[in-house]
Design a protein around this motif. Structure first.
Motif, PDB file in Angstrom:
ATOM      1  N   THR A 122       1.044   7.981   3.929  1.00  0.00           N
ATOM      2  CA  THR A 122       0.808   8.193   2.499  1.00  0.00           C
ATOM      3  C   THR A 122      -0.191   9.308   2.226  1.00  0.00           C
ATOM      4  O   THR A 122      -0.134   9.951   1.189  1.00  0.00           O
ATOM      5  CB  THR A 122       0.275   6.911   1.843  1.00  0.00           C
ATOM      6  N   ASP A 156      -2.911   2.823   3.244  1.00  0.00           N
ATOM      7  CA  ASP A 156      -2.330   2.365   1.986  1.00  0.00           C
ATOM      8  C   ASP A 156      -3.400   2.224   0.904  1.00  0.00           C
ATOM      9  O   ASP A 156      -4.597   2.257   1.183  1.00  0.00           O
ATOM     10  CB  ASP A 156      -1.635   1.016   2.215  1.00  0.00           C
ATOM     11  N   ARG A 201      -1.523  -6.381   1.579  1.00  0.00           N
ATOM     12  CA  ARG A 201      -1.263  -5.865   0.229  1.00  0.00           C
ATOM     13  C   ARG A 201      -1.629  -6.908  -0.821  1.00  0.00           C
ATOM     14  O   ARG A 201      -1.434  -8.104  -0.634  1.00  0.00           O
ATOM     15  CB  ARG A 201       0.202  -5.455   0.091  1.00  0.00           C
TER      16      ARG A 201
END
Length: 475
Positions: A396, A243, A214
């Motif tokens: 997601t 993600d 991330r």
């Protein structure tokens, strides 16, 4: 059989043969194994010496159909989850046949106003579908890799011009290294594009805040404060866990520091189609360049991609001005797409996109996105409820990252167990789902993007994983 001039009457009959083979193949496709090991031997029939006089149109096409419908990987079917590969919607598949039938050279307006106009319309429709500004320039490409190359070539021109150099004419000699920054989600296709552009595959600096990759926004902010003109690569959809980088925050950084923001939205850009998922790509409308695939979530045939650039003139600067006097000069109405992208020879790949958007519209594509997300969440719930499966990342969009983890299994055996399980799944071929490494562990990461896929298909995937996993694991 000799000269194809003597076979002109075969053309319609050969196309008819393909059409007659289509219905039984398409009817069977939802129920076929992804690959049938019983027919692998047929691949040998593709080989042999170059024919001296040839076997004739009908024999060649009949053999190709016989071998292909049996021995090809049925990746357009609903149980192929291995890579992010969509199927071909009925309209897109038929339009691809039209593309081959008409065989347009699509790069120059005088050669095919039909293909050029279709591409202009498709690019406008895609911007409307994906929420991009209508003023963006665009071009269709063979893939997201080419789309990334297109956007990053424009970024390279922009960056070199900031240093007073026309890189198209003069090259990179004498320039410093172009700073390229991203998160740990940066994809191999972006690196490949940088490699081809002479900027270096491994020059991307990543700023991460955890072992998933991330983005560390604060660290990137500090680096941009002293880097000079730089290029940011934001990733709308990461292939292992699904993600997204915080595109909106990256757009803020790019605006504050005068950087270029390129968004690799190979599949994740289509999150914009549904209000349920659109927040994942908030800010993409502020990017300087955006890349995506059509043969992933748009479900058009291979090969299909597209690139959009905020400043349309940069496409011409990066790819046009060839100093070839036989090529016509473009204008705003009659676009020569050869001048706007890396290809000089281009098929009319706009036609399948035009057909699928015309056939199913915004509502149909929103329904597909939401259905696939629902199926991914269903698979995620099945995994969470199974005592021998472990969900490794939140669901997601449509990627489901998990591993087989039977009770009592020693932790140091799980990577090898899941690696062997991935091989067994492909060998078994009732479904296809491959392995990856996510946060340091071997995992499965099926992607649900085919318009044909149903609850039955994702339930079968979970059952096959558990069945083959139990067979491999001996307590």
């Amino acid at each position: 059989m000799g000269d194809p001039l003597n076979a002109g009457d075969d053309a319609a009959e050969a196309l008819g043969m393909v059409a007659r083979a289509a219905r039984p193949y398409l009817d069977a496709l939802p129920h076929l194994p992804v690959r049938d090991a019983a027919h692998v031997h047929l691949l040998e029939e593709l080989d042999g010496p170059l024919p001296e006089s040839g076997d004739g149109t009908m024999t060649a096409v009949a053999d190709l159909l016989r071998i292909g419908t049996r021995a090809a990987t049925h990746s357009s079917g609903p149980r192929y989850f291995h890579f992010v590969v969509g199927g071909s919607t009925p309209a897109a598949q038929a339009a691809d046949w039209v593309t081959s039938l008409l065989d347009q050279a699509a790069g120059l307006w005088p050669n095919s106003p039909f293909a050029a106009r279709a591409e202009s319309v498709v690019l406008r429709w895609l911007k409307e579908l994906l929420g991009l500004p209508p003023t963006h320039g665009g071009v269709l490409t063979p893939s997201a890799t080419f789309a990334n190359l297109t956007g990053l070539a424009c970024a390279r021109f922009w960056w070199a011009r900031r240093h007073g150099v026309d890189v198209t004419a003069e090259g990179l000699v004498g320039l410093p290294r172009m700073p390229v920054f991203s998160s740990g989600y940066v994809h191999a296709s972006s690196r490949k594009a940088l490699q081809v552009l002479g900027l270096g595959r491994d020059t991307v600096r990543t700023f991460t805040r955890d072992d998933a990759g991330r983005l560390d926004v604060d660290a990137l902010d500090r680096e941009l404060a002293s880097s000079g003109p730089a290029v940011l690569i934001g990733n709308a959809g990461e292939v292992n866990g699904g993600d997204f980088d915080p595109i909106d925050e990256m757009a803020d950084l790019a605006g504050r520091h005068g950087a270029w923001l390129h968004v690799d939205g190979a599949f994740g850009l289509f999150a914009a189609v549904s209000p349920l998922t659109a927040p994942l790509v908030r800010g993409v409308e502020r990017a300087d360049s955006v890349a995506a695939d059509g043969h992933k979530w748009l479900n058009v045939p291979y090969e299909s991609g597209f690139a959009f650039v905020r400043d349309p003139s940069l496409l011409g600067h990066a790819f046009g001005t060839w100093n070839a006097p036989y090529l016509p000069e473009p204008d705003e109405e009659r676009v020569n797409y050869n001048n706007l992208g890396p290809e000089s020879s281009r098929r009319a790949r706009a036609l399948p996109i035009w057909a699928t958007l015309r056939a199913y519209g915004r509502e149909g594509h929103r329904a597909m996105v939401e259905r696939h997300r629902s199926l991914a969440l269903r698979l995620g719930r099945r995994i969470a409820e199974s005592p021998d499966l472990e969900l490794l990342a939140p669901v997601t969009l449509f990627v489901v990252c998990f591993r087989y983890r039977p009770p009592g299994a020693a932790p140091d055996t799980l990577d090898d167990l899941n690696r062997r399980l991935g091989e067994e799944i492909v060998e078994d071929a009732r479904v296809y789902a491959g392995t990856t490494v996510y946060r340091g562990v071997v995992a499965l990461r099926p992607a649900i993007v085919n318009w044909r896929t149903t609850e039955e298909d994702v339930d079968l995937l979970a059952s096959v994983v558990r069945e083959l996993g139990a067979r491999l694991h001996t307590p």
